[in-house]
Design an enzyme around this catalytic site. Structure first.
Site, PDB file in Angstrom:
ATOM      1  N   CYS A   1       0.985  -1.101   0.060  1.00 47.70           N
ATOM      2  CA  CYS A   1       0.017   0.040  -0.122  1.00 47.70           C
ATOM      3  C   CYS A   1       0.869   1.272   0.102  1.00 47.70           C
ATOM      4  CB  CYS A   1      -0.863  -0.008   1.286  1.00 47.70           C
ATOM      5  SG  CYS A   1      -2.110   1.192   1.373  1.00 47.70           S
TER       6      CYS A   1
ATOM      7  N   ASP B   1      -9.043  -3.475  -6.776  1.00 50.97           N
ATOM      8  CA  ASP B   1      -8.504  -2.431  -5.826  1.00 50.97           C
ATOM      9  C   ASP B   1      -9.023  -1.113  -6.366  1.00 50.97           C
ATOM     10  OD1 ASP B   1      -6.924  -0.687  -4.318  1.00 50.97           O
ATOM     11  OD2 ASP B   1      -4.899  -1.642  -4.667  1.00 50.97           O
TER      12      ASP B   1
ATOM     13  N   HIS C   1      -7.946  -4.803  -2.475  1.00 47.29           N
ATOM     14  CA  HIS C   1      -6.619  -4.049  -2.041  1.00 47.29           C
ATOM     15  C   HIS C   1      -6.307  -4.560  -0.675  1.00 47.29           C
ATOM     16  CE1 HIS C   1      -4.073  -0.579  -1.070  1.00 47.29           C
ATOM     17  NE2 HIS C   1      -4.418  -0.597   0.042  1.00 47.29           N
TER      18      HIS C   1
END
Length: 246
Positions: free
Chosen positions: A125, A183, A214
């Site tokens: 991330c 995502d 995600h």
């Protein structure tokens, strides 16, 4: 391999950067991996990821990404409050803080008698972007980026105007990019921009997209996909073995 854990304070230009290091118990020299966390800092899932990688014969150093902003040892919760704090800090932290932390950690690792001097980066991330950006440093030999946010938009850091995308051509080591097609943070159009730029710049990279959400690597929560996580850890080990141990 059995591993050991230690905490160190890495000197930076501002304040010491608390870093958790996992490394093999065996004597000898091993290559280093700088492993960057999500916006929540050094949570259980991040530290378990580091342990996983260290067990394959690497020194894995996990720095606190907000060392300039939060008290050492601060871990944000996986809830709305933690998300708000983490996201705000992502946009309030000067890009120089992220870059300075990476440069300081590289120097620290290369000075240790247990490190070969070969360095890789890995992250998830926010950390996927930070690992990718740290790989712009010439000392970095390989990078594994999991669903790195803000690369295509350039919105990382204070002012939301970072130059990571424009500097893609500076990547000198092999880079592995991993994405989830479901995502929302990096949609198809954003992924296509990054892919095309990496192709145009002729950098060495592999590209992997999975039918996943995600944070599918995070071993907490409903988005976790353990089958894909196992596969991705294996690919990451291969990248680092090929580039850091040869």
């Amino acid at each position: 391999m059995n591993i050991r854990e230690e905490e160190v304070l890495v000197p930076t230009a501002t304040v010491p950067m608390r870093t958790v290091i996992f490394r093999p118990q065996e004597e000898g020299e091993f290559p280093g991996i700088m492993l960057y966390s999500e916006i929540f800092q050094l949570t259980g899932p991040i530290l378990r990821s580091a342990q996983m990688m260290a067990g394959h014969g690497f020194i894995v150093a996990c720095p606190e990404v907000y060392y300039d902003n939060l008290e050492a040892g601060t871990v944000l919760e996986y809830d709305d409050e933690g998300k708000e704090v983490g996201n705000n800090l992502k946009w309030e932290t000067a890009i120089e803080s992220f870059d300075g932390g990476a440069q300081s950690l590289i120097k620290f690792l290369q000075k240790q008698d247990y490190c070969t001097g070969k360095i890789g980066t890995m992250g998830f991330c926010l950390g996927g972007h930070l690992a990718f950006r740290a790989a712009l440093e010439p000392e970095v030999n390989a990078c594994v980026s999991f669903y790195g946010t803000d690369i295509h938009t350039g919105t990382l850091g204070k002012g939301k105007n970072c130059d990571t995308f424009d500097r893609i051509g500076e990547l000198s080591g092999e880079t592995m990019m991993v994405w989830g097609r479901q995502d929302p943070h990096v949609p198809k159009e954003g992924r296509q921009l990054i892919y095309n730029k990496m192709c145009d710049e002729l950098v060495s990279f592999t590209w992997h997209e999975f039918n996943a959400a995600h944070a599918f690597m995070r071993d907490e929560g409903e988005r976790y996909n353990p089958q894909l996580a196992r596969q991705c850890y294996g690919m990451a080990v291969d990248v680092f073995t090929r580039n850091l141990k040869a």
